[in-house]
Design a protein around this motif. Structure first.
Motif, mmCIF file in Angstrom:
data_model
loop_
_atom_site.group_PDB
_atom_site.id
_atom_site.type_symbol
_atom_site.label_atom_id
_atom_site.label_comp_id
_atom_site.label_asym_id
_atom_site.label_seq_id
_atom_site.Cartn_x
_atom_site.Cartn_y
_atom_site.Cartn_z
ATOM 1 N N ARG A 54 -3.012 30.508 -27.469
ATOM 2 C CA ARG A 54 -3.730 29.240 -27.479
ATOM 3 C C ARG A 54 -2.939 28.175 -28.226
ATOM 4 N NH1 ARG A 54 -9.713 27.871 -29.652
ATOM 5 N NH2 ARG A 54 -9.696 25.752 -28.888
ATOM 6 N N PHE A 55 -2.357 28.566 -29.338
ATOM 7 C CA PHE A 55 -1.518 27.655 -30.118
ATOM 8 C C PHE A 55 -0.112 28.243 -30.168
ATOM 9 C CE2 PHE A 55 -5.808 27.219 -32.024
ATOM 10 C CZ PHE A 55 -6.057 25.924 -31.631
ATOM 11 N N PRO A 56 0.765 27.819 -29.273
ATOM 12 C CA PRO A 56 2.110 28.401 -29.264
ATOM 13 C C PRO A 56 2.865 28.104 -30.554
ATOM 14 C CG PRO A 56 1.955 26.578 -27.703
ATOM 15 C CD PRO A 56 0.589 26.806 -28.254
ATOM 16 N N LYS A 57 3.649 29.067 -30.979
ATOM 17 C CA LYS A 57 4.435 28.900 -32.204
ATOM 18 C C LYS A 57 5.503 27.843 -31.998
ATOM 19 C CE LYS A 57 3.706 33.501 -33.878
ATOM 20 N NZ LYS A 57 3.769 33.927 -35.219
ATOM 21 N N TRP A 58 5.842 27.188 -33.085
ATOM 22 C CA TRP A 58 6.882 26.161 -33.043
ATOM 23 C C TRP A 58 8.250 26.830 -33.021
ATOM 24 C CZ3 TRP A 58 6.728 20.740 -33.232
ATOM 25 C CH2 TRP A 58 5.447 20.190 -33.223
ATOM 26 N N GLN A 59 9.077 26.389 -32.096
ATOM 27 C CA GLN A 59 10.443 26.884 -31.997
ATOM 28 C C GLN A 59 11.362 26.018 -32.854
ATOM 29 O OE1 GLN A 59 10.978 29.710 -30.294
ATOM 30 N NE2 GLN A 59 8.774 29.694 -29.900
ATOM 31 N N ASP A 60 12.523 26.557 -33.187
ATOM 32 C CA ASP A 60 13.471 25.818 -34.034
ATOM 33 C C ASP A 60 13.928 24.516 -33.382
ATOM 34 O OD1 ASP A 60 13.336 27.695 -36.044
ATOM 35 O OD2 ASP A 60 15.062 28.829 -35.297
ATOM 36 N N ASP A 61 14.147 24.534 -32.070
ATOM 37 C CA ASP A 61 14.596 23.306 -31.405
ATOM 38 C C ASP A 61 13.494 22.239 -31.409
ATOM 39 O OD1 ASP A 61 13.090 24.869 -29.672
ATOM 40 O OD2 ASP A 61 14.159 24.173 -27.884
ATOM 41 N N GLU A 62 12.226 22.652 -31.350
ATOM 42 C CA GLU A 62 11.123 21.692 -31.434
ATOM 43 C C GLU A 62 11.050 21.079 -32.832
ATOM 44 O OE1 GLU A 62 7.773 23.330 -28.366
ATOM 45 O OE2 GLU A 62 7.986 24.375 -30.283
ATOM 46 N N ARG A 63 11.225 21.906 -33.845
ATOM 47 C CA ARG A 63 11.225 21.392 -35.225
ATOM 48 C C ARG A 63 12.401 20.444 -35.447
ATOM 49 N NH1 ARG A 63 9.704 26.980 -36.774
ATOM 50 N NH2 ARG A 63 7.502 26.875 -37.351
ATOM 51 N N ARG A 64 13.541 20.788 -34.881
ATOM 52 C CA ARG A 64 14.725 19.937 -35.011
ATOM 53 C C ARG A 64 14.487 18.575 -34.357
ATOM 54 N NH1 ARG A 64 18.114 23.178 -32.505
ATOM 55 N NH2 ARG A 64 18.023 24.622 -34.236
ATOM 56 N N LEU A 65 13.885 18.585 -33.169
ATOM 57 C CA LEU A 65 13.571 17.338 -32.470
ATOM 58 C C LEU A 65 12.563 16.516 -33.280
ATOM 59 C CD1 LEU A 65 13.849 15.677 -29.786
ATOM 60 C CD2 LEU A 65 11.695 16.743 -29.161
ATOM 61 N N LEU A 66 11.566 17.179 -33.847
ATOM 62 C CA LEU A 66 10.586 16.485 -34.678
ATOM 63 C C LEU A 66 11.255 15.877 -35.898
ATOM 64 C CD1 LEU A 66 7.674 15.740 -35.351
ATOM 65 C CD2 LEU A 66 7.431 17.984 -36.423
ATOM 66 N N GLY A 67 12.177 16.604 -36.512
ATOM 67 C CA GLY A 67 12.887 16.090 -37.678
ATOM 68 C C GLY A 67 13.735 14.879 -37.371
ATOM 69 N N HIS A 68 14.376 14.871 -36.216
ATOM 70 C CA HIS A 68 15.214 13.731 -35.841
ATOM 71 C C HIS A 68 14.386 12.529 -35.392
ATOM 72 C CE1 HIS A 68 18.972 15.752 -36.345
ATOM 73 N NE2 HIS A 68 18.640 16.726 -35.505
ATOM 74 N N SER A 69 13.212 12.790 -34.818
ATOM 75 C CA SER A 69 12.397 11.717 -34.260
ATOM 76 C C SER A 69 11.395 11.136 -35.244
ATOM 77 C CB SER A 69 11.619 12.233 -33.042
ATOM 78 O OG SER A 69 12.498 12.734 -32.079
ATOM 79 N N TRP A 70 11.036 11.894 -36.285
ATOM 80 C CA TRP A 70 9.966 11.477 -37.195
ATOM 81 C C TRP A 70 10.331 10.182 -37.910
ATOM 82 C CZ3 TRP A 70 5.151 12.636 -37.298
ATOM 83 C CH2 TRP A 70 4.373 12.334 -38.407
ATOM 84 N N GLY A 71 9.472 9.197 -37.790
ATOM 85 C CA GLY A 71 9.701 7.910 -38.424
ATOM 86 C C GLY A 71 10.486 6.935 -37.565
ATOM 87 N N ARG A 72 11.027 7.400 -36.470
ATOM 88 C CA ARG A 72 11.806 6.533 -35.577
ATOM 89 C C ARG A 72 11.124 6.342 -34.229
ATOM 90 N NH1 ARG A 72 16.289 10.257 -37.178
ATOM 91 N NH2 ARG A 72 17.131 9.328 -39.066
#
Length: 73
Positions: A3-21
């Motif tokens: 129901r709630f898929p786990k976060w993958q490393d590439d998703e976290r990386r994308l979130l880190g690069h995109s957050w605030g921008r």
């Protein structure tokens, strides 16, 4: 599928690069997750759910302390 898929490393990386921008809506659309899921993972990673600097407001009146009134012992 969970129901709630786990976060993958590439998703976290994308979130880190995109957050605030990039707006949260665009990140959610790109990752295929809800905006709340994005905010929750951002809180885990960065300790904040704000994708911008917090608004600092000045107090209208100064704080009154006991020692300034002569009441503190």
């Amino acid at each position: 599928m969970a129901r709630f898929p786990k976060w993958q490393d590439d998703e976290r990386r994308l979130l880190g690069h995109s957050w605030g921008r990039v707006p949260i809506e665009a990140i959610a659309h790109q990752l295929g997750r809800s905006e709340n899921a994005i905010r929750q993972e951002a809180y885990k990673l960065f300790g904040t759910t704000l994708d911008r600097e917090p608004i600092r407001r000045r107090r209208k009146q100064p704080r009154v302390r006991f020692y300034s009134l002569g009441l503190a012992d």
